[in-house]
Design a protein around this motif. Structure first.
Motif, PDB file in Angstrom:
ATOM      1  N   ASN A  55      54.809-109.822 -67.779  1.00 33.76           N
ATOM      2  CA  ASN A  55      54.110-110.283 -66.588  1.00 33.76           C
ATOM      3  C   ASN A  55      54.603-111.665 -66.163  1.00 33.76           C
ATOM      4  O   ASN A  55      54.796-111.920 -64.971  1.00 33.76           O
ATOM      5  CB  ASN A  55      52.600-110.294 -66.840  1.00 33.76           C
ATOM      6  CG  ASN A  55      51.826-110.616 -65.582  1.00 33.76           C
ATOM      7  OD1 ASN A  55      51.988-109.990 -64.560  1.00 33.76           O
ATOM      8  ND2 ASN A  55      50.991-111.635 -65.673  1.00 33.76           N
ATOM      9  N   ALA A  56      54.826-112.556 -67.124  1.00 30.41           N
ATOM     10  CA  ALA A  56      55.327-113.902 -66.813  1.00 30.41           C
ATOM     11  C   ALA A  56      56.702-113.824 -66.163  1.00 30.41           C
ATOM     12  O   ALA A  56      57.007-114.583 -65.232  1.00 30.41           O
ATOM     13  CB  ALA A  56      55.385-114.750 -68.083  1.00 30.41           C
ATOM     14  N   ILE A  57      57.528-112.916 -66.636  1.00 28.33           N
ATOM     15  CA  ILE A  57      58.863-112.730 -66.062  1.00 28.33           C
ATOM     16  C   ILE A  57      58.749-112.115 -64.674  1.00 28.33           C
ATOM     17  O   ILE A  57      59.396-112.566 -63.720  1.00 28.33           O
ATOM     18  CB  ILE A  57      59.738-111.878 -67.009  1.00 28.33           C
ATOM     19  CG1 ILE A  57      60.055-112.704 -68.262  1.00 28.33           C
ATOM     20  CG2 ILE A  57      61.011-111.404 -66.316  1.00 28.33           C
ATOM     21  CD1 ILE A  57      60.638-111.908 -69.404  1.00 28.33           C
ATOM     22  N   ALA A  58      57.907-111.092 -64.527  1.00 28.14           N
ATOM     23  CA  ALA A  58      57.740-110.431 -63.229  1.00 28.14           C
ATOM     24  C   ALA A  58      57.220-111.407 -62.176  1.00 28.14           C
ATOM     25  O   ALA A  58      57.685-111.396 -61.029  1.00 28.14           O
ATOM     26  CB  ALA A  58      56.795-109.242 -63.370  1.00 28.14           C
ATOM     27  N   LEU A  59      56.266-112.259 -62.539  1.00 31.54           N
ATOM     28  CA  LEU A  59      55.730-113.234 -61.586  1.00 31.54           C
ATOM     29  C   LEU A  59      56.839-114.134 -61.053  1.00 31.54           C
ATOM     30  O   LEU A  59      56.897-114.419 -59.852  1.00 31.54           O
ATOM     31  CB  LEU A  59      54.639-114.091 -62.239  1.00 31.54           C
ATOM     32  CG  LEU A  59      53.292-113.423 -62.462  1.00 31.54           C
ATOM     33  CD1 LEU A  59      52.380-114.317 -63.306  1.00 31.54           C
ATOM     34  CD2 LEU A  59      52.632-113.073 -61.131  1.00 31.54           C
ATOM     35  N   GLU A  60      57.728-114.564 -61.931  1.00 28.20           N
ATOM     36  CA  GLU A  60      58.807-115.450 -61.498  1.00 28.20           C
ATOM     37  C   GLU A  60      59.872-114.692 -60.716  1.00 28.20           C
ATOM     38  O   GLU A  60      60.395-115.199 -59.714  1.00 28.20           O
ATOM     39  CB  GLU A  60      59.431-116.170 -62.697  1.00 28.20           C
ATOM     40  CG  GLU A  60      60.410-117.249 -62.313  1.00 28.20           C
ATOM     41  CD  GLU A  60      59.805-118.394 -61.495  1.00 28.20           C
ATOM     42  OE1 GLU A  60      60.589-119.076 -60.792  1.00 28.20           O
ATOM     43  OE2 GLU A  60      58.581-118.634 -61.550  1.00 28.20           O
ATOM     44  N   LEU A  61      60.197-113.489 -61.137  1.00 20.66           N
ATOM     45  CA  LEU A  61      61.179-112.692 -60.399  1.00 20.66           C
ATOM     46  C   LEU A  61      60.717-112.429 -58.975  1.00 20.66           C
ATOM     47  O   LEU A  61      61.512-112.440 -58.034  1.00 20.66           O
ATOM     48  CB  LEU A  61      61.429-111.355 -61.106  1.00 20.66           C
ATOM     49  CG  LEU A  61      62.268-111.409 -62.369  1.00 20.66           C
ATOM     50  CD1 LEU A  61      62.234-110.063 -63.082  1.00 20.66           C
ATOM     51  CD2 LEU A  61      63.706-111.810 -62.056  1.00 20.66           C
ATOM     52  N   GLU A  62      59.436-112.189 -58.832  1.00 21.44           N
ATOM     53  CA  GLU A  62      58.879-111.892 -57.514  1.00 21.44           C
ATOM     54  C   GLU A  62      58.440-113.152 -56.772  1.00 21.44           C
ATOM     55  O   GLU A  62      57.916-113.069 -55.668  1.00 21.44           O
ATOM     56  CB  GLU A  62      57.720-110.907 -57.671  1.00 21.44           C
ATOM     57  CG  GLU A  62      58.189-109.564 -58.205  1.00 21.44           C
ATOM     58  CD  GLU A  62      57.059-108.634 -58.621  1.00 21.44           C
ATOM     59  OE1 GLU A  62      55.870-109.012 -58.490  1.00 21.44           O
ATOM     60  OE2 GLU A  62      57.371-107.533 -59.072  1.00 21.44           O
ATOM     61  N   LYS A  63      58.632-114.312 -57.401  1.00 23.82           N
ATOM     62  CA  LYS A  63      58.254-115.609 -56.818  1.00 23.82           C
ATOM     63  C   LYS A  63      56.795-115.619 -56.378  1.00 23.82           C
ATOM     64  O   LYS A  63      56.436-116.107 -55.313  1.00 23.82           O
ATOM     65  CB  LYS A  63      59.173-115.972 -55.648  1.00 23.82           C
ATOM     66  CG  LYS A  63      60.627-116.105 -56.034  1.00 23.82           C
ATOM     67  CD  LYS A  63      60.824-117.212 -57.031  1.00 23.82           C
ATOM     68  CE  LYS A  63      62.293-117.376 -57.393  1.00 23.82           C
ATOM     69  NZ  LYS A  63      62.490-118.070 -58.642  1.00 23.82           N
ATOM     70  N   THR A  64      55.948-115.070 -57.247  1.00 20.60           N
ATOM     71  CA  THR A  64      54.514-115.023 -56.990  1.00 20.60           C
ATOM     72  C   THR A  64      53.869-116.320 -57.473  1.00 20.60           C
ATOM     73  O   THR A  64      54.006-116.685 -58.642  1.00 20.60           O
ATOM     74  CB  THR A  64      53.871-113.823 -57.722  1.00 20.60           C
ATOM     75  OG1 THR A  64      54.512-112.624 -57.284  1.00 20.60           O
ATOM     76  CG2 THR A  64      52.382-113.750 -57.449  1.00 20.60           C
ATOM     77  N   ALA A  65      53.202-116.986 -56.573  1.00 20.92           N
ATOM     78  CA  ALA A  65      52.516-118.231 -56.926  1.00 20.92           C
ATOM     79  C   ALA A  65      51.178-117.905 -57.567  1.00 20.92           C
ATOM     80  O   ALA A  65      50.483-116.977 -57.159  1.00 20.92           O
ATOM     81  CB  ALA A  65      52.317-119.088 -55.686  1.00 20.92           C
ATOM     82  N   THR A  66      50.827-118.671 -58.577  1.00 15.10           N
ATOM     83  CA  THR A  66      49.528-118.530 -59.217  1.00 15.10           C
ATOM     84  C   THR A  66      48.714-119.796 -58.908  1.00 15.10           C
ATOM     85  O   THR A  66      49.287-120.868 -58.715  1.00 15.10           O
ATOM     86  CB  THR A  66      49.667-118.337 -60.740  1.00 15.10           C
ATOM     87  OG1 THR A  66      50.380-119.445 -61.290  1.00 15.10           O
ATOM     88  CG2 THR A  66      50.412-117.047 -61.073  1.00 15.10           C
TER      89      THR A  66
END
Length: 174
Positions: A55-66
């Motif tokens: 999930n941490a990798i996917a968030l960064e790959l998709e440039k999803t801001a938290t």
């Protein structure tokens, strides 16, 4: 574990530069797989990881801001505030079916190598936009492991992964 290292974080001859080809779910184990691909060939290296790391990798790959910094964001921010810079990550070893990695940092002219899980190292590499390498021995050992009698399915999976197109890879979806 952190160790001072005289070796420079520059690309070493025994390291192969890789890129993330995809992030997907293993249809058999239902575990996430990071698929690394050699930038100069069709060689792939699948690494099974935990759901939180994926999930941490996917968030960064998709440039999803938290709304708040996630763990790897916190690690990046800490390094930056301490004037350190992640230069590269290396999947350095395969021992007893477990991958090991090293995160190479520079601070005040000193090079520091830190032991890490590959998933954490890759998550940091994405946040620093630094290269990801795999030691040639790891690639060779993973091929030998996958050609053993008990791992025929792993070899078939590797061939399948090498031939996936972008639509089939799922564009980092899990």
């Amino acid at each position: 574990m952190s160790t001072q290292a005289p070796q420079s974080p520059v690309h070493a001859p025994d390291e192969v530069e890789m890129q993330i080809r995809g992030l997907m779910m293993d249809p058999i184990t239902n575990m996430p797989i990071i698929v690394l691909k050699d930038i100069a060939s069709d060689t792939v290296l699948p690494i099974w990881v935990g759901i939180f790391e994926a999930n941490a990798i996917a968030l960064e790959l998709e440039k999803t801001a938290t709304p708040r910094p996630m763990t790897h964001d916190l690690m990046r921010n800490m390094a930056r505030n301490l004037n350190a810079e992640v230069r590269k990550v290396v999947v350095s070893e395969l021992r007893d079916d477990t991958f090991y990695a090293v995160v190479w940092l520079e601070q005040a002219g000193e090079t520091v190598a830190m032991d890490a899980r590959p998933s954490d190292a890759i998550a940091l590499a994405l946040r620093w936009d630094c290269p990801i390498y795999v030691n040639r021995d790891v690639l060779e050992n993973s091929r030998q492991t996958s050609t053993g009698a008990q791992s025929i399915n792993a070899d078939e999976m590797r061939r399948w992964l090498e031939n996936l197109n972008d639509d089939e890879m799922g564009r980092y979806k899990m």
